[in-house]
Every structure is written in structure tokens, then in C-alpha cells.
Design an enzyme around this catalytic site. Structure first.
Site, PDB file in Angstrom:
ATOM      1  CG  ASP A 149      -1.978   0.988   1.280  1.00 54.17           C
ATOM      2  OD1 ASP A 149      -2.391   1.434   0.200  1.00 54.17           O
ATOM      3  OD2 ASP A 149      -2.452   1.321   2.388  1.00 54.17           O
TER       4      ASP A 149
ATOM      5  CD  GLU B  26      -3.309   8.548  -4.651  1.00 54.35           C
ATOM      6  OE1 GLU B  26      -3.300   7.471  -4.028  1.00 54.35           O
ATOM      7  OE2 GLU B  26      -3.406   9.653  -4.093  1.00 54.35           O
TER       8      GLU B  26
ATOM      9  CG  HIS C 186      -5.241   7.739   3.884  1.00 57.01           C
ATOM     10  ND1 HIS C 186      -4.193   8.229   3.140  1.00 57.01           N
ATOM     11  CD2 HIS C 186      -5.713   6.673   3.206  1.00 57.01           C
ATOM     12  CE1 HIS C 186      -4.043   7.480   2.052  1.00 57.01           C
ATOM     13  NE2 HIS C 186      -4.953   6.530   2.066  1.00 57.01           N
ATOM     14  N   GLY C 187      -7.819   8.064   7.438  1.00 59.52           N
ATOM     15  CA  GLY C 187      -8.040   8.308   8.861  1.00 59.52           C
ATOM     16  C   GLY C 187      -9.509   8.479   9.213  1.00 59.52           C
TER      17      GLY C 187
ATOM     18  CG  HIS D  85      -6.271   4.855  -1.708  1.00 57.42           C
ATOM     19  ND1 HIS D  85      -5.175   4.411  -1.029  1.00 57.42           N
ATOM     20  CD2 HIS D  85      -6.180   4.323  -2.957  1.00 57.42           C
ATOM     21  CE1 HIS D  85      -4.445   3.655  -1.824  1.00 57.42           C
ATOM     22  NE2 HIS D  85      -5.028   3.586  -3.006  1.00 57.42           N
ATOM     23  N   GLY D  86      -9.084   5.733   1.290  1.00 59.54           N
ATOM     24  CA  GLY D  86      -9.792   6.475   2.335  1.00 59.54           C
ATOM     25  C   GLY D  86     -11.262   6.107   2.391  1.00 59.54           C
ATOM     26  CB  SER D  87     -13.069   3.431   0.924  1.00 60.52           C
ATOM     27  OG  SER D  87     -12.835   4.145  -0.259  1.00 60.52           O
TER      28      SER D  87
ATOM     29  CG  ASN E 250      -7.063   0.936  -0.513  1.00 64.77           C
ATOM     30  OD1 ASN E 250      -7.377   0.048  -1.302  1.00 64.77           O
ATOM     31  ND2 ASN E 250      -5.878   1.505  -0.514  1.00 64.77           N
TER      32      ASN E 250
ATOM     33  CG  ASP F   3      -5.730   0.789   8.197  1.00 63.10           C
ATOM     34  OD1 ASP F   3      -6.040   0.016   9.118  1.00 63.10           O
ATOM     35  OD2 ASP F   3      -4.597   1.304   8.110  1.00 63.10           O
TER      36      ASP F   3
HETATM   37  P1  13P Z   1      -9.144   4.599   5.595  1.00 63.28           P
HETATM   38  O1  13P Z   1      -8.291   5.422   6.512  1.00 63.28           O
HETATM   39  O2  13P Z   1     -10.382   5.343   5.201  1.00 63.28           O
HETATM   40  O3  13P Z   1      -9.466   3.266   6.147  1.00 63.28           O
HETATM   41  O4  13P Z   1      -8.324   4.378   4.233  1.00 63.28           O
HETATM   42  C1  13P Z   1      -7.364   3.375   4.136  1.00 63.28           C
HETATM   43  C2  13P Z   1      -6.532   3.502   2.901  1.00 63.28           C
HETATM   44  O5  13P Z   1      -6.845   4.201   1.956  1.00 63.28           O
HETATM   45  C3  13P Z   1      -5.296   2.705   2.861  1.00 63.28           C
HETATM   46  O6  13P Z   1      -4.544   2.954   1.711  1.00 63.28           O
HETATM   47  O1  G3H Z   2      -2.519   4.524   3.868  1.00 61.10           O
HETATM   48  C1  G3H Z   2      -3.201   4.397   4.849  1.00 61.10           C
HETATM   49  C2  G3H Z   2      -3.382   3.176   5.616  1.00 61.10           C
HETATM   50  O2  G3H Z   2      -4.413   3.399   6.559  1.00 61.10           O
HETATM   51  C3  G3H Z   2      -2.125   2.703   6.282  1.00 61.10           C
HETATM   52  O3  G3H Z   2      -1.788   3.531   7.335  1.00 61.10           O
HETATM   53  O4  G3H Z   2       0.605   4.163   7.011  1.00 61.10           O
HETATM   54  O5  G3H Z   2      -0.543   4.280   9.273  1.00 61.10           O
HETATM   55  O6  G3H Z   2       0.021   2.068   8.246  1.00 61.10           O
HETATM   56  P1  G3H Z   2      -0.330   3.514   7.996  1.00 61.10           P
HETATM   57 ZN    ZN Z   3      -4.681   4.900   0.916  1.00 59.64          ZN
END
Ligand code: 13P
Ligand code: G3H
Ligand code: ZN
Length: 349
Positions: free
Chosen positions: A83, A142, A189-190, A223-225, A266, A268
Site C-alpha cells: 500500500d 495514483e 485517510h483516517g 482510498h480512504g474508504s 481500501n 483500514d
Molecule cells: P481509511 O483510513 O479510510 O481506512 O483508508 C485506508 C486507505 O486508503 C489505505 O490505503
Molecule cells: O494509507 C493508509 C493506511 O491506513 C495505512 O496507514 O501508514 O498508518 O500504516 P499507515
Molecule cells: Zn490509501
């Protein structure tokens, strides 16, 4: 079965009209949670590790755990993905370790913070594609920049700062030959993505649809989903957490994306919230407990529930046995002889 090509997984998802969740891992319990969910829902799956995760867990520990997951679940196609690779070298090291897919995030410079130029992005992504395809490995690129910062990676700012331009997306896909294309449509993200349920002014589904119209056969990546469900926020806060009210990407919007070419999603943060809520609950309700299994087991179960729900919502559930995965050597041959095309179909405006 051995780890499979993400390209094949996404090609099959396109044929079936569904999306595939890509879930981040840092440790054994997260890998187990994903595999428990994949087994329960009979889903093909993408497991992904950020640079931070590879550093945290040490490459070999993490990779051997993924290999164990593949060996223990012979009926589940698993692609292992890097990733947000920040450089050619990061992607190369993942490929040499045995990852079957890499993301070259050339939208940012190697520092993982500063937006790069279009030409820099094309150049580094193209180099990764050449190296990866020769070895049968999938590449995600990307175009456009996401908001937010995770673990030091990301441009910061709002998700609206660098929305993908559809014309640039076309040129990028044509010049790089990527297998999958991450686009920026206002997500970050986040946990803190939106201050209220997102509407079209902050989550640009119209841009996604415009890109899909121009690139109808390109696998799009969101991403950021994470959806950042209120129930998960509430559990964390009920047991001593201090999350501020926030909104993520509604599952209905992701499903609209899937109808419009999104094949990889994605997630997380939702899993982080589920794990943290479950651990906080045990700590708050049973302060006498000190065996890590007493809180890691419910944490793993909570993550499994989130992943299984997403697998059903994205439509990948039930598709694990649809096809016979090709070996990575066969995939490499496919790139070489042109069976696996890297020229995107481009529709006129
Ligand atoms: P989230 O923070 O929305 O879960 O996004 C994760 C992500 O895009 C990892 O590459
Ligand atoms: O890119 C975003 C993912 O949530 C991974 O996060 O870089 O903190 O491991 P991280
Ligand atoms: Zn991402």
C-alpha cells in the site's frame, strides 16, 4: 494456494460486477480476522501492508504470516499488496519479497508528503510497471492526491485539495500501463474525513463517474474508504476513548462507485476502530484481566465482523471459487504476449 495476482482478482471482479476490499494489516490477529471473514463469506481478498506496517512488523514476519494464511486457506484467492509505495525501491523490495501487487503512489514525492508533478508521477510509475509486469506483479498508480496523513504518509489538508482531473487520468493510464488506478474524489485517510454526512460538494462521485466514462475498462481504486460508523465510534467513546464526531464514506456511495468501475476499496480505519473499541471494552469491564488473549480475541472478532460486512456490501462474498487462479509466471507471460492488456480503452468525451 499460492498468493495470486491482484490483476486477475480485479479482472474477475469486473466480470462479476463487484468490488474487492483491500484491508490493511500490521500483525497476525489482523491477518487472521481477514481470513476468518473471507472464509465465512467465501470471498477473494486483497491484504495490504503500508510502509509503516512493513517496518512495524518486520518484512519477513509479516510476509510469512501471509504465506501461512494462503496455505491454511487453499480455497481463498489472496493477493498481497504494497500500500502507498513511495518509490521505485520500496516497490522493488516488496516484489522481491513475494508481494503479488504494489501501489506506486507517485502522486506524492518520495517524502510521502509533497505533491509531485504529473511528469514525475508518470516517470516513476512507468518504471515500476516495467519492473513489476516482467515479474507478473500488478501495479496500482495514483493520480490526484488524497487528504489527511497516516503514519507520516500523506499530503495533509482536505480531500478537496487535489481532485483528479479526468483528462489527466486518461493520459496517466495511457502512458503508464497501470493495472489499477487510484483517484482522488474528496476522501482522506483516517477517521476525520467529513464534518457531516458527505454530499456532492465534498465527495465527488460525479468526477468518479466522469473518469469511468472515459476509461470504461480501467479498474478504479477508492482510498480512504472507511465508513467510520457511528456504532464503532460510540463503543470507543463509551469505554474512555475521545473521538470527535466524524463521518466517513457511506457504503451506498462505495456501491455507486462499484457500479462505475471501482474494483478495489481500501479500508483500514474501520478495523482500527473495531479493534480499539473491543480492547477498551475489556479493559474497562474487566480491569483485573492481563492475559493478552483476553482482549486480542474479542478485538480479532470485532475486526472480522467489520471485514465480513464490507465483503458482503462490496459484493465479493461468494466469489472465492469462481475461477482458477493463474500462477504468477503465467501472469508474467500474459503481460509479455499481450493477453493481459496494459493499453486502456479510452472513450471519447
Ligand atoms: P481509511 O483510513 O479510510 O481506512 O483508508 C485506508 C486507505 O486508503 C489505505 O490505503
Ligand atoms: O494509507 C493508509 C493506511 O491506513 C495505512 O496507514 O501508514 O498508518 O500504516 P499507515
Ligand atoms: Zn490509501
Amino acid at each position: 494456494m499460492p498468493l495470486v495476482s491482484m490483476r486477475q482478482l480485479l479482472d474477475e471482479a469486473a466480470k462479476g460486477g463487484y468490488g474487492v476490499g483491500a484491508f490493511n494489516v500490521n500483525d497476525m490477529e489482523q491477518i487472521q480476522a481477514i481470513m476468518m471473514a473471507a472464509k465465512e463469506t467465501k470471498s477473494p481478498v486483497i491484504v495490504q501492508a503500508s510502509r509503516g506496517a512493513r517496518q512495524f512488523a518486520e518484512d519477513l514476519y509479516l510476509f510469512r504470516l501471509i504465506q501461512a494464511a494462503a496455505e491454511l486457506n487453499p480455497d481463498i484467492p489472496i493477493a498481497m499488496h504494497q500500500d502507498h509505495g513511495n518509490s521505485f525501491e520500496t516497490c522493488k523490495s516488496a516484489i522481491e519479497l513475494g508481494y503479488t501487487s504494489v501501489m506506486m503512489d507517485g502522486s506524492l514525492k518520495e517524502d510521502g508528503k509533497t505533491p509531485s508533478t504529473f511528469e514525475e508521477n508518470v516517470d516513476v510509475t512507468r518504471r515500476v510497471v516495467d519492473f513489476a509486469h516482467e515479474r507478473g506483479v500488478t501495479v496500482e498508480g495514483e493520480i490526484g492526491v488524497l487528504g489527511g496523513v497516516e503514519d507520516g504518509h500523506g499530503a495533509g489538508g482536505s480531500g478537496l485539495d487535489h481532485i483528479t482531473d479526468p483528462d489527466q487520468a486518461v493520459e496517466f493510464a495511457e502512458r503508464t500501463g497501470v493495472d489499477a488506478l487510484a483517484i482522488a474524489i474528496g476522501t482522506s485517510h483516517g477517521a476525520y474525513k467529513f464534518t457531516k454526512k458527505p454530499d456532492g460538494s465534498v465527495l465527488k462521485m460525479d468526477v468518479l463517474i466522469a473518469i469511468h466514462k472515459r476509461l470504461p475498462n480501467t479498474h478504479l481504486v477508492m482510498h480512504g474508504s472507511s465508513s467510520v460508523p457511528k456504532e464503532l465510534q460510540d463503543i470507543v467513546n463509551q469505554y474512555g476513548g475521545k473521538l470527535k464526531p466524524t463521518w466517513g464514506v457511506p457504503v451506498e456511495e462505495i456501491q455507486l462507485g462499484i457500479k462505475n468501475g471501482v474494483r478495489k476499496i481500501n479500508v483500514d480505519t474501520d478495523n482500527r476502530l473495531a479493534i480499539t473499541g473491543a480492547i477498551r471494552k475489556v479493559f474497562a469491564e474487566s480491569p483485573e484481566k492481563f492475559d493478552p488473549r483476553d482482549y486480542l480475541k474479542p478485538a480479532r472478532e470485532a475486526m472480522k465482523n467489520v471485514v465480513a460486512a464490507r465483503m458482503r456490501e462490496f459484493g465479493q462474498a461468494g466469489h472465492a471459487g469462481d475461477y482458477k487462479p493463474l500462477s504468477i509466471a503465467e501472469i508474467a507471460k500474459g503481460y509479455k504476449d499481450g493477453t493481459l492488456t496494459t493499453r486502456p480503452l479510452v472513450a471519447s468525451k
